[in-house]
Enzyme design. Structure first.
Site, short mmCIF file in Angstrom:
data_model
loop_
_atom_site.label_atom_id
_atom_site.label_comp_id
_atom_site.label_asym_id
_atom_site.label_seq_id
_atom_site.Cartn_x
_atom_site.Cartn_y
_atom_site.Cartn_z
N GLY A 244 152.76 -67.47 -42.76
CA GLY A 244 152.43 -66.34 -41.88
C GLY A 244 151.80 -66.83 -40.59
N ALA A 245 150.77 -67.65 -40.72
CA ALA A 245 150.06 -68.14 -39.52
C ALA A 245 150.99 -68.97 -38.64
CB ALA A 245 148.84 -68.96 -39.94
N ASN A 246 151.89 -69.74 -39.25
CA ASN A 246 152.82 -70.54 -38.45
C ASN A 246 153.73 -69.64 -37.61
OD1 ASN A 246 151.79 -72.80 -39.70
ND2 ASN A 246 153.56 -73.16 -41.01
N GLU B 40 154.00 -65.60 -49.28
CA GLU B 40 152.83 -66.36 -49.73
C GLU B 40 151.63 -65.44 -49.98
OE1 GLU B 40 153.43 -70.95 -48.22
OE2 GLU B 40 152.36 -69.59 -46.88
N ASN C 240 166.26 -69.47 -46.14
CA ASN C 240 167.02 -70.71 -45.91
C ASN C 240 168.02 -70.84 -47.06
OD1 ASN C 240 165.69 -71.84 -48.11
ND2 ASN C 240 164.27 -73.04 -46.87
N ASP D 238 159.53 -84.61 -38.48
CA ASP D 238 158.80 -83.87 -39.52
C ASP D 238 159.34 -82.44 -39.50
OD1 ASP D 238 157.01 -82.50 -41.11
OD2 ASP D 238 155.22 -83.26 -40.11
N ASP E 259 159.55 -71.57 -40.06
CA ASP E 259 158.58 -70.64 -39.48
C ASP E 259 158.72 -70.58 -37.96
OD1 ASP E 259 157.56 -70.28 -42.05
OD2 ASP E 259 156.18 -71.98 -41.80
N GLY F 142 153.74 -82.18 -37.95
CA GLY F 142 152.93 -81.02 -38.32
C GLY F 142 153.71 -79.71 -38.22
O1 RIB Z 1 156.52 -73.46 -44.01
C1 RIB Z 1 155.59 -74.51 -43.90
C2 RIB Z 1 154.28 -74.10 -44.46
O2 RIB Z 1 154.42 -73.91 -45.85
C3 RIB Z 1 153.18 -75.11 -44.33
O3 RIB Z 1 152.48 -74.97 -43.12
C4 RIB Z 1 152.33 -74.88 -45.57
O4 RIB Z 1 151.06 -74.38 -45.30
C5 RIB Z 1 153.14 -73.93 -46.45
O5 RIB Z 1 152.68 -72.65 -46.38
#
Ligand code: RIB
Length: 312
Positions: free
Chosen positions: A43-45, A142, A187, A249, A255, A290
């Site tokens: 969510g935060a991403n 999540e 996905n 990475d 997200d 990251g």
């Molecule tokens: O989708 C990637 C995310 O999945 C990561 O940032 C991790 O926190 C998990 O929630």
């Protein structure tokens, strides 16, 4: 292009990322070259991607009353998000993700939900006045399913479009709610779990996406990593071309796609343009380490697109 207002109702984690030369086998101990901590959570991403691209973001999430929670709050503020609906849960740790990333950029992730498991339908109701002012509501899995369902019902009742990214996938997800969302973005592995169909080849993916459309889902967007994406609707299917990059990475790339799609589609860009630009944004993100730390700002992304000779 106008700036949209996006609500994200979802998780926040602190990512503990170890970069390995190869994934360990069960029972094996290996040494790894490096470790990094970062802000994560699906969510935060997605919220961070939309905010970095200039959207106004209303964040509805739950954090523990710990240092990880305090740091995450500071990160939200630095990204300019509206944090009035971020709940702090006493006596519960904030969400944490332990992540291994191998030399090809692929990852394995283990999450501990912590406070994310406490985000409730009542929190959706409490944020109602703010949610009604948004162009889109972004959802993932999540947080508890009943909270996701409450948000979908809210969007339907108040005419706010909803986007559901079913990650991590669970077969418990009720198709009746999936039919109510405007855009469903799995996905290929999530699509396989949710449909029970193979998704190894492009033809498999298309057949599985079409099976959801046949069950009444409005629009399915399958993210395919380095192979781009596929859009399926009742009108047919369309491929979204990949942007060739060398991945460092891939954490949080899905997200990045969802947050960027919300930003561009929320600004009334055509579906085609929003998907093309979202795929480019995700591709750019995998060239850095990251999750949120790999997301470009609006200015950086425009520079990346100019380098591709892409339209704006
Ligand atoms: O989708 C990637 C995310 O999945 C990561 O940032 C991790 O926190 C998990 O929630």
């Amino acid at each position: 292009m106008s700036k949209p207002r996006i609500a994200v109702i979802g998780s926040s984690n602190t990512d503990l990322v170890t970069y390995v030369n190869r994934m360990p086998a069960p029972g094996e101990t290996i040494e790894a070259p490096s470790f990094e901590m970062g802000f994560g959570g699906k969510g935060a991403n997605q919220a961070a991607a939309a905010a970095k691209l200039g959207a106004e973001v209303v964040m509805v999430t739950a954090l523990g009353d710990d240092l990880f929670g305090d740091n995450t709050m500071r990160n939200f503020a630095a990204l300019g998000m509206d944090t009035s609906h971020v709940k702090r849960v006493a006596g519960t740790p904030s969400g944490v993700a332990t992540i291994l990333v191998d030399a090809s950029g692929e990852n394995c992730i283990v999450i501990v939900k912590g406070a994310n498991g406490e985000l409730s339908p009542a929190d959706v109701e409490r944020a109602g006045a703010a949610l009604k002012t948004c162009d889109l509501i972004l959802l993932q899995l999540e947080v508890p399913l009943e909270t996701v369902y409450a948000a979908i019902r809210f969007g339907k009742a108040h005419g706010v479009k909803t986007v559901l990214n079913p990650a991590p996938a669970t077969p418990a997800l009720d198709i009746a709610y999936v039919r109510e969302v405007d855009y469903f973005i799995p996905n290929e592995s999530e699509l396989a779990i949710l449909t029970g169909m193979p998704t190894q080849t492009d033809a498999d993916v298309e057949a599985a996406a079409k099976s959801l459309i046949a069950q009444g889902v409005q629009a399915v967007i399958v993210t395919l990593g380095g192979r781009g994406a596929l859009l399926a609707t009742a009108e047919g299917t369309q491929r979204i071309a990949p942007t060739p990059v060398t991945p460092l990475d891939t954490t949080g790339a899905g997200d990045a796609f969802v947050g960027a799609f919300a930003r561009f589609h929320g600004s009334r860009a055509s579906l085609d343009e929003a998907l093309t630009r979202a795929a480019r944004y995700a591709a750019d993100s995998v060239t850095r380490k990251g999750a949120q730390g790999s997301y470009a700002t609006e200015a950086e992304f425009e520079t990346f697109e100019r380098g591709l000779g892409g339209r704006r």
